[in-house]
Design an enzyme around this catalytic site. Structure first.
Site, short mmCIF file in Angstrom:
data_model
loop_
_atom_site.label_atom_id
_atom_site.label_comp_id
_atom_site.label_asym_id
_atom_site.label_seq_id
_atom_site.Cartn_x
_atom_site.Cartn_y
_atom_site.Cartn_z
N GLU A 168 -2.25 0.32 -4.99
CA GLU A 168 -0.58 0.34 -4.09
C GLU A 168 0.86 -0.08 -4.23
OE1 GLU A 168 -1.29 0.51 -0.10
OE2 GLU A 168 0.79 0.42 0.89
N ASN A 211 -3.01 -4.36 2.18
CA ASN A 211 -3.66 -3.35 2.91
C ASN A 211 -5.59 -3.60 2.89
OD1 ASN A 211 -1.37 -2.73 4.79
ND2 ASN A 211 -0.76 -1.51 2.42
N LYS A 288 -2.00 -9.69 6.35
CA LYS A 288 -1.38 -8.70 7.04
C LYS A 288 -2.12 -8.18 8.26
CE LYS A 288 0.74 -4.35 5.69
NZ LYS A 288 1.39 -3.27 4.75
N GLU A 292 2.03 -2.06 10.38
CA GLU A 292 1.86 -1.21 9.52
C GLU A 292 0.52 -0.36 9.82
OE1 GLU A 292 2.85 -1.18 5.26
OE2 GLU A 292 5.51 -0.97 6.40
N ARG A 337 14.54 -2.85 13.54
CA ARG A 337 13.17 -3.02 12.71
C ARG A 337 13.56 -4.85 11.74
NH1 ARG A 337 10.25 -0.27 7.46
NH2 ARG A 337 9.25 -2.27 6.70
N LYS A 361 8.54 -12.29 3.56
CA LYS A 361 9.59 -11.06 2.03
C LYS A 361 11.11 -12.08 2.17
CE LYS A 361 7.24 -7.50 2.67
NZ LYS A 361 7.46 -5.68 2.62
N ASP A 366 12.93 -4.52 4.43
CA ASP A 366 11.39 -4.37 3.00
C ASP A 366 11.57 -4.41 1.42
OD1 ASP A 366 8.91 -3.80 2.13
OD2 ASP A 366 9.29 -1.71 2.88
N GLU A 388 8.22 -14.33 -0.35
CA GLU A 388 7.24 -13.36 -0.93
C GLU A 388 8.30 -12.83 -1.86
OE1 GLU A 388 3.89 -11.44 1.16
OE2 GLU A 388 4.98 -9.36 0.48
N GLU A 394 8.82 -1.12 -6.38
CA GLU A 394 8.91 0.24 -5.64
C GLU A 394 10.07 1.08 -5.38
OE1 GLU A 394 6.70 -1.29 -1.95
OE2 GLU A 394 6.89 0.83 -0.62
N TRP A 548 10.45 5.45 10.34
CA TRP A 548 9.90 5.44 8.96
C TRP A 548 10.62 7.12 8.24
CZ3 TRP A 548 3.32 5.39 9.47
CH2 TRP A 548 3.94 3.47 9.55
#
Ligand code: BDP
Length: 704
Positions: A168, A211, A288, A292, A337, A361, A366, A388, A394, A548
């Protein structure tokens, strides 16, 4: 005959350059003979105080390094006796008065011998790599650091790797872990992975995606995981697993995964026992949950603390920990968020078991190219928080764009949370002081980096991305190191020692992140919209969840741009200390890099730069994209000093980056112009394409 000549010609034209596999552990012969001889005098032998696998790995690494760097074969001996003129790798528990046992530290000195002393074998290993780094970077051995102790206890890589070999958000090939071959076939590459991490002081690795698949907890997969743990152990690296919260249902046949259900708790206790039987030094679980779409304790009306504490109970008989992630947010169109993690976690402060660390994080959203620090830091005094970071790129251009990330990590770590208020005598309560435990006296401390490694021969796809793995590891050990010092070190160890080239490349690295931000998300824009996160899509407005979409984040309209997070908007700013609020609350004084994170600013508003918002945005987009052209020119100058294969590889990637930077620029500018109704300011030219053109281009990346 003709064929033979052809063959010879072909062979002579093929040149095999550096494939990047050796990373920063290259150990190429030092060209300066005098320097080589000077070093060589200190290395008549390598003596070890015991022959444990870890100490022998240290000795062999040093032997390998010296053979390469000095062209000298140095014997390993097991009895120092009265010998002088060598290295003594000495593991001894009595050093605990001087070196903190818990923290893997080491001490070095140079007198009749070079001594590397530590309480644990792993400390000796770290000291050995540090000694090699001294030689690789051409430093004198007379001023070796006396004592070096990591500031954070658990220093981990998080791999987001799946059972089928995909990763991922991975951009460097397939997973390193060949699950279908394990445990019978153990790829020698696993050992090189461990060496590279040990050289930085990384002491743990989570091998699978957050995930998570329940498959990793089956007996069949645990055997595979154990085979990896066996390779990592003699390099001081413990293995951890991401767990799928409903595993007791999926593979245990239970009717529920409720963390307060006795059968569920027993299932986890039994599973944990099974794991420790196979992997006695197993590190623990990463989770996690309720994030999500991933299941979690809230599905049963329980809290994050209930879920984490259940796993902590299962780990109670062992030396393992639970890393519970705070990356949570809900599909609530009215919510911000930004606020979610703080809202869900601060009420739970003090309610977690002592084996639990909450993994946060760096930013509240994000892993954006630039984010303010997460307001959780400084607001959970009774719960150890770990950091984190995302090493894999990404949101920073995959394996194509050259972005040196140390400045991203440092910016966050060095920010003051103002927990002590203004001008406190302790000199500020930085995010780093939360993470290293010094601010709240946390009983345990941890830091995690989402790995950027894959099966590509050079590990990271873009050779320059190796520096991000390196920088993360160095900062995990010591967050006070500067981005520049780390870059300089990495360049010398990996690319070239030619002084002018070292300077040019270091400078490029230091500027690369700001350049990226300028053409990608300037003045506090963000882009966590859904999808693969590759193509620009600021126009994206349709998605099953409002958070999103792109428009949720940038909030462009006919008046202006940016997310109002002050009291007139979502009031997310209230989650920070008053001093932080004061810094960011006022659009007149809010520093430009954070402006649109907190304010909805009119297009024609004059900013502190003297330009209007619209002109400032255009200036950033255009100069950012142009600066990639500058990066290309600078890189061209180092051609004689770096390996031809690496030079060509980076040259190609920079050309793509330049093209894509212009694509990002055009997409944002053309789209935002539909709201601002302003012309592109002089001296910048109008984009050569239309909004429809760039939209079509982005659609290509969605085609199957
Ligand atoms: C986001 C990624 C997603 C991860 C998620 C996470 O897009 O793939 O699963 O973070 O951290 O950035 O859990």
């Amino acid at each position: 005959m003709k064929r033979l000549i052809c063959c010879l010609l072909l062979i002579s034209t093929l040149s095999y350059g550096d494939d990047g596999y050796r990373l920063w552990l290259k150990y190429d012969l030092i060209k300066d003979v005098a320097k080589r001889e000077e070093y060589a005098r200190s290395f008549q032998f390598i003596a070890v105080s015991n022959q444990s696998p870890i100490l022998m790995n240290a000795a062999q690494e040093l032997q390998l390094g010296l053979q390469g760097l000095l062209g000298k074969s140095v014997p390993i001996i097991t009895d120092l006796g009265k010998r002088k003129g060598g290295v003594y790798l000495n593991e001894h528990k009595d050093f605990s008065n001087h070196i903190n046992y818990k923290d893997d530290g080491y001490a070095m000195s140079n007198s009749d011998n070079i001594y590397i002393l530590a309480n644990k074998g792993v400390g000796v290993l770290y000291g050995t790599f540090a000694l090699l780094r001294y030689i690789q970077t051409g430093r004198s051995l007379t001023s070796l650091p006396l004592i070096n102790i990591p500031k954070v206890q658990y220093r981990l890589l998080n791999h987001w790797d799946n059972t089928n070999g995909t990763i991922e958000r991975g951009y460097a090939g397939e997973s390193l872990w060949k699950w279908y071959e394990l445990p019978a076939t153990v790829d020698p590459r696993y050992r090189d992975y461990a060496r590279a991490n040990a050289s930085l002081g990384i002491n743990g690795t989570v091998v699978n995606n957050v995930n998570a698949s329940a498959r990793f907890l089956t007996a069949e997969y645990l055997e595979k995981v154990a085979a990896l743990a066996n390779v990592f152990r003699p390099y001081g690296i413990r293995i951890y697993l991401s767990v799928y919260f409903p595993a007791p249902k999926v593979i245990g046949g239970l009717k529920t995964a409720d963390p307060l259900d006795p059968e569920v708790r027993k299932w986890w206790a039994d599973k944990t026992k099974e794991i420790y039987k196979l992997i006695p030094d197993f590190g623990g679980f990463l989770v996690k949950a309720n994030s999500e779409g991933e299941p979690g304790p809230q599905d049963y009306g329980r809290t994050h603390a209930d879920g984490a504490n259940m796993l902590a109970d299962a780990l109670a008989p062992y030396d393992g920990i639970v890393m519970w992630r705070a990356f949570v947010y809900k599909a609530d169109p009215k919510a911000d968020r930004f606020k979610a993690a703080h809202e869900e976690f601060t009420p739970l402060d003090g309610k977690f078991d002592k084996k639990v660390i909450v993994q946060v994080k760096n930013g509240p959203i994000d892993f954006q190219p630039r984010e303010p620090f997460s307001p959780l830091f400084g607001n959970m005094p009774k719960t150890p928080l770990s950091m984190e970071f995302q090493i894999t790129q990404e949101y920073t251009g995959f394996a194509t764009h050259w972005v040196y990330e140390a400045p991203i990590f440092k910016e966050c770590l060095d920010t003051d949370t103002y927990v002590h208020g203004k001008g406190s005598p302790s000199g500020g309560a930085t995010v780093a002081s939360v993470v290293d435990g010094s601010l709240h006296n946390y009983a345990m401390t941890a830091i995690a980096g989402v790995a950027n490694t894959g099966s590509d021969r050079n590990w990271t796809g873009n050779p320059m991305a190796q520096a991000n793995w390196y920088a993360y590891g160095r900062l995990a050990w010591d967050h006070t190191l500067s981005s520049e010092a780390i870059a300089n070190e990495w360049v010398k160890m990996t690319l070239t020692s030619e002084p002018k080239a070292v300077k040019t490349i270091t400078n490029l690295m230091l500027k690369s992140r700001e350049i990226y931000v300028d053409y990608n998300t300037p003045i506090g824009l963000s882009r966590p919209w859904s999808g693969v996160h590759f193509a620009p899509e600021p126009w994206q407005e349709k998605s099953p969840r409002p958070d999103w979409t792109a428009i949720y984040y940038h909030r462009a309209d006919s008046i202006g741009l940016g997310f109002d997070r002050t009291a007139t908007g979502s009031n997310a700013l209230a989650q920070y200390r008053p001093e932080v609020q004061q810094k960011w609350n006022n659009p007149e004084t809010c520093p430009l890099p954070y402006l649109l994170w907190f304010h909805h600013v009119p297009w024609t508003k004059k900013l502190s730069s003297g330009r209007t918002l619209w002109d400032e945005l255009c200036t950033r987009f255009y100069t950012g994209a142009d600066s990639v052209g500058w990066m290309q020119q600078q890189w061209a100058q180092v051609k004689p000093a770096v390996d031809p294969a690496i030079f060509a590889d980076v040259t190609g990637r920079l050309a793509t980056q330049h093209k894509e930077a212009i694509w990002w620029r055009d997409s944002w500018v053309l789209y935002l112009q539909t709201y601002s109704k302003q012309p592109i300011p002089a001296p910048f030219p109008k984009p050569e394409r239309t909004l429809d053109d760039v939209k079509r281009l982005s659609e290509i990346y969605k085609l199957r």
